[in-house]
Structure formats: structure tokens, C-alpha cells
Design a protein around this motif. Structure first.
Motif, PDB file in Angstrom:
ATOM      1  N   GLN A  13     -27.262  10.133 -68.110  1.00 57.34           N
ATOM      2  CA  GLN A  13     -28.293  10.738 -67.279  1.00 57.34           C
ATOM      3  C   GLN A  13     -29.252   9.667 -66.764  1.00 57.34           C
ATOM      4  O   GLN A  13     -29.379   8.586 -67.362  1.00 57.34           O
ATOM      5  N   ALA A  14     -29.920   9.985 -65.695  1.00 58.14           N
ATOM      6  CA  ALA A  14     -30.923   9.066 -65.138  1.00 58.14           C
ATOM      7  C   ALA A  14     -31.946   8.722 -66.211  1.00 58.14           C
ATOM      8  O   ALA A  14     -32.403   9.607 -66.949  1.00 58.14           O
ATOM      9  N   GLY A  15     -32.276   7.437 -66.291  1.00 56.47           N
ATOM     10  CA  GLY A  15     -33.218   6.967 -67.295  1.00 56.47           C
ATOM     11  C   GLY A  15     -32.566   6.463 -68.571  1.00 56.47           C
ATOM     12  O   GLY A  15     -33.218   5.792 -69.380  1.00 56.47           O
ATOM     13  N   ASP A  16     -31.311   6.777 -68.766  1.00 59.36           N
ATOM     14  CA  ASP A  16     -30.591   6.331 -69.960  1.00 59.36           C
ATOM     15  C   ASP A  16     -30.204   4.858 -69.857  1.00 59.36           C
ATOM     16  O   ASP A  16     -30.349   4.222 -68.804  1.00 59.36           O
ATOM     17  N   SER A  17     -29.670   4.358 -70.961  1.00 58.32           N
ATOM     18  CA  SER A  17     -29.178   2.980 -71.023  1.00 58.32           C
ATOM     19  C   SER A  17     -27.689   2.978 -71.341  1.00 58.32           C
ATOM     20  O   SER A  17     -27.163   3.922 -71.938  1.00 58.32           O
ATOM     21  N   LEU A  18     -27.053   1.870 -70.970  1.00 56.19           N
ATOM     22  CA  LEU A  18     -25.626   1.698 -71.224  1.00 56.19           C
ATOM     23  C   LEU A  18     -25.359   0.201 -71.303  1.00 56.19           C
ATOM     24  O   LEU A  18     -26.004  -0.588 -70.592  1.00 56.19           O
ATOM     25  N   ARG A  19     -24.429  -0.196 -72.151  1.00 56.14           N
ATOM     26  CA  ARG A  19     -24.055  -1.603 -72.234  1.00 56.14           C
ATOM     27  C   ARG A  19     -22.573  -1.760 -71.951  1.00 56.14           C
ATOM     28  O   ARG A  19     -21.731  -1.161 -72.625  1.00 56.14           O
ATOM     29  N   LEU A  20     -22.284  -2.583 -70.966  1.00 53.43           N
ATOM     30  CA  LEU A  20     -20.910  -2.917 -70.625  1.00 53.43           C
ATOM     31  C   LEU A  20     -20.522  -4.219 -71.319  1.00 53.43           C
ATOM     32  O   LEU A  20     -21.352  -5.114 -71.476  1.00 53.43           O
ATOM     33  N   SER A  21     -19.254  -4.297 -71.683  1.00 54.13           N
ATOM     34  CA  SER A  21     -18.725  -5.515 -72.297  1.00 54.13           C
ATOM     35  C   SER A  21     -17.561  -6.034 -71.472  1.00 54.13           C
ATOM     36  O   SER A  21     -16.846  -5.253 -70.832  1.00 54.13           O
ATOM     37  N   CYS A  22     -17.377  -7.342 -71.522  1.00 54.01           N
ATOM     38  CA  CYS A  22     -16.266  -7.964 -70.813  1.00 54.01           C
ATOM     39  C   CYS A  22     -15.689  -9.054 -71.708  1.00 54.01           C
ATOM     40  O   CYS A  22     -16.354 -10.058 -71.952  1.00 54.01           O
ATOM     41  N   ALA A  23     -14.483  -8.849 -72.161  1.00 52.39           N
ATOM     42  CA  ALA A  23     -13.811  -9.826 -73.009  1.00 52.39           C
ATOM     43  C   ALA A  23     -12.931 -10.722 -72.150  1.00 52.39           C
ATOM     44  O   ALA A  23     -12.117 -10.234 -71.363  1.00 52.39           O
ATOM     45  N   ALA A  24     -13.106 -12.029 -72.315  1.00 54.65           N
ATOM     46  CA  ALA A  24     -12.342 -12.993 -71.523  1.00 54.65           C
ATOM     47  C   ALA A  24     -11.415 -13.790 -72.427  1.00 54.65           C
ATOM     48  O   ALA A  24     -11.749 -14.079 -73.576  1.00 54.65           O
ATOM     49  N   SER A  25     -10.261 -14.151 -71.895  1.00 54.37           N
ATOM     50  CA  SER A  25      -9.303 -14.937 -72.670  1.00 54.37           C
ATOM     51  C   SER A  25      -8.472 -15.789 -71.722  1.00 54.37           C
ATOM     52  O   SER A  25      -8.469 -15.567 -70.507  1.00 54.37           O
ATOM     53  N   GLY A  26      -7.803 -16.759 -72.291  1.00 49.40           N
ATOM     54  CA  GLY A  26      -6.871 -17.552 -71.510  1.00 49.40           C
ATOM     55  C   GLY A  26      -7.335 -18.936 -71.132  1.00 49.40           C
ATOM     56  O   GLY A  26      -6.568 -19.731 -70.595  1.00 49.40           O
ATOM     57  N   LEU A  86     -31.340   3.603 -65.954  1.00 47.11           N
ATOM     58  CA  LEU A  86     -30.289   3.816 -64.960  1.00 47.11           C
ATOM     59  C   LEU A  86     -30.679   4.888 -63.947  1.00 47.11           C
ATOM     60  O   LEU A  86     -31.379   5.859 -64.272  1.00 47.11           O
ATOM     61  N   LYS A  87     -30.234   4.670 -62.725  1.00 45.05           N
ATOM     62  CA  LYS A  87     -30.515   5.582 -61.621  1.00 45.05           C
ATOM     63  C   LYS A  87     -29.192   6.108 -61.040  1.00 45.05           C
ATOM     64  O   LYS A  87     -28.162   5.438 -61.171  1.00 45.05           O
ATOM     65  N   PRO A  88     -29.211   7.235 -60.373  1.00 44.22           N
ATOM     66  CA  PRO A  88     -27.981   7.724 -59.735  1.00 44.22           C
ATOM     67  C   PRO A  88     -27.372   6.694 -58.786  1.00 44.22           C
ATOM     68  O   PRO A  88     -26.142   6.631 -58.650  1.00 44.22           O
ATOM     69  N   ASP A  89     -28.214   5.885 -58.141  1.00 46.45           N
ATOM     70  CA  ASP A  89     -27.700   4.849 -57.230  1.00 46.45           C
ATOM     71  C   ASP A  89     -26.910   3.766 -57.957  1.00 46.45           C
ATOM     72  O   ASP A  89     -26.241   2.960 -57.305  1.00 46.45           O
ATOM     73  N   ASP A  90     -26.998   3.723 -59.266  1.00 47.44           N
ATOM     74  CA  ASP A  90     -26.219   2.744 -60.040  1.00 47.44           C
ATOM     75  C   ASP A  90     -24.781   3.214 -60.270  1.00 47.44           C
ATOM     76  O   ASP A  90     -23.968   2.460 -60.809  1.00 47.44           O
ATOM     77  N   GLN A 119     -10.203  -4.789 -64.469  1.00 46.83           N
ATOM     78  CA  GLN A 119      -9.730  -3.587 -63.795  1.00 46.83           C
ATOM     79  C   GLN A 119     -10.879  -2.651 -63.420  1.00 46.83           C
ATOM     80  O   GLN A 119     -10.683  -1.713 -62.648  1.00 46.83           O
ATOM     81  N   GLY A 120     -12.049  -2.911 -63.950  1.00 43.04           N
ATOM     82  CA  GLY A 120     -13.221  -2.105 -63.637  1.00 43.04           C
ATOM     83  C   GLY A 120     -13.452  -1.004 -64.655  1.00 43.04           C
ATOM     84  O   GLY A 120     -12.524  -0.515 -65.304  1.00 43.04           O
ATOM     85  N   THR A 121     -14.706  -0.617 -64.786  1.00 42.20           N
ATOM     86  CA  THR A 121     -15.073   0.489 -65.661  1.00 42.20           C
ATOM     87  C   THR A 121     -16.084   1.366 -64.923  1.00 42.20           C
ATOM     88  O   THR A 121     -17.011   0.873 -64.299  1.00 42.20           O
ATOM     89  N   GLN A 122     -15.876   2.668 -64.985  1.00 40.13           N
ATOM     90  CA  GLN A 122     -16.692   3.606 -64.214  1.00 40.13           C
ATOM     91  C   GLN A 122     -18.014   3.888 -64.926  1.00 40.13           C
ATOM     92  O   GLN A 122     -18.033   4.199 -66.127  1.00 40.13           O
ATOM     93  N   VAL A 123     -19.077   3.788 -64.172  1.00 37.03           N
ATOM     94  CA  VAL A 123     -20.401   4.184 -64.644  1.00 37.03           C
ATOM     95  C   VAL A 123     -20.896   5.284 -63.714  1.00 37.03           C
ATOM     96  O   VAL A 123     -20.969   5.092 -62.505  1.00 37.03           O
ATOM     97  N   THR A 124     -21.225   6.423 -64.288  1.00 39.64           N
ATOM     98  CA  THR A 124     -21.723   7.547 -63.514  1.00 39.64           C
ATOM     99  C   THR A 124     -23.068   7.970 -64.076  1.00 39.64           C
ATOM    100  O   THR A 124     -23.187   8.238 -65.272  1.00 39.64           O
ATOM    101  N   VAL A 125     -24.078   7.996 -63.207  1.00 39.95           N
ATOM    102  CA  VAL A 125     -25.419   8.360 -63.615  1.00 39.95           C
ATOM    103  C   VAL A 125     -25.793   9.665 -62.914  1.00 39.95           C
ATOM    104  O   VAL A 125     -25.863   9.720 -61.690  1.00 39.95           O
ATOM    105  N   SER A 126     -26.026  10.690 -63.694  1.00 36.00           N
ATOM    106  CA  SER A 126     -26.378  11.985 -63.124  1.00 36.00           C
ATOM    107  C   SER A 126     -27.896  12.120 -63.035  1.00 36.00           C
ATOM    108  O   SER A 126     -28.635  11.559 -63.851  1.00 36.00           O
ATOM    109  N   SER A 127     -28.338  12.883 -62.049  1.00 35.33           N
ATOM    110  CA  SER A 127     -29.791  13.047 -61.845  1.00 35.33           C
ATOM    111  C   SER A 127     -30.334  14.216 -62.647  1.00 35.33           C
ATOM    112  O   SER A 127     -29.617  14.993 -63.217  1.00 35.33           O
TER     113      SER A 127
END
Length: 127
Positions: A13-26, A86-90, A119-127
């Protein structure tokens, strides 16, 4: 072969927090900048944040400055994107990318600076 794999997206929801992770190798993780980009439906992919090879410098898009924080953990070969207020525009698919140039300076903010993408990860922020 360089690989980057994102995780951590979801619906919040709007105003919430989220943490994305990205694991790299090679390859040696500590020698290359890492970045986050995002793409919303019907829009072009845009720069969000980047961190240089040493972790000492970061860049942010104006739209996320003071809300998002990029960091990296060398022991885990992982880059994080902490997203607060987080905002809906995010709402977008968030992509992690690894730089192609060893210890590039200054940090690249164009997608052309990054050769390896997740490959991407979806983030959806609802108002």
C-alpha cells in the motif's frame, strides 16, 4: 557468465516499505557498479539508483531521492534497494543491472552503461 537475479517485489500500500535484492555472480562483484532501473506499463525504462564499485558513491533519480536507498553487501554479492514511503507512481517492474566497465567513474545512469540485466521483479503500490 555474469548473472543477476532480483527478488523481493510484491504488492504493498502507499506509504509502505519494501526491499529489493539483487544477487550477482559470474565475476568479481566488488569491481563493478550496480544499478536499479524500472519500467512502468506504457513507459520507457528509467534509471532509479546506482552504487559504484566501492560502495562509496551513489546516484538517485530525483523522483526517488530521500525515499530509496541503494546499498551492497560484498560478502553476499548482493545489492539492495530499500524503498520507503512508496507511492502508486512507483509501480513498475524493477530491474537490476551490472556495469560492463571495470571500476567505472563516474557512475553510469544510462541503461547503455550496463550489460547484464536481471529478469525483473514486479512492484505494485496501491493507493
Amino acid at each position: 557468465q555474469v548473472q543477476v537475479v532480483e527478488s523481493g517485489g510484491g504488492l504493498v500500500q502507499a506509504g509502505d516499505s519494501l526491499r529489493l535484492s539483487c544477487a550477482a555472480s559470474g565475476r568479481t562483484f566488488s569491481d563493478y557498479a550496480m544499478a536499479w532501473f524500472r519500467q512502468a506499463p506504457g513507459k520507457e525504462r528509467e534509471f532509479v539508483a546506482a552504487i559504484n564499485w566501492s560502495g562509496g558513491r551513489t546516484r538517485y533519480a530525483d523522483s526517488v531521492k530521500d525515499r530509496f536507498t541503494v546499498s551492497r553487501d560484498y560478502a553476499k554479492n548482493t545489492v539492495y534497494l530499500q524503498m520507503n514511503s512508496l507511492k502508486p507512481d512507483d509501480t513498475a517492474v524493477y530491474y537490476c543491472a551490472a556495469d560492463s566497465i571495470l571500476r567505472r567513474a563516474p557512475i553510469g545512469v544510462s541503461a547503455t552503461s550496463y550489460s547484464y540485466w536481471g529478469q525483473g521483479t514486479q512492484v505494485t503500490v496501491s493507493s
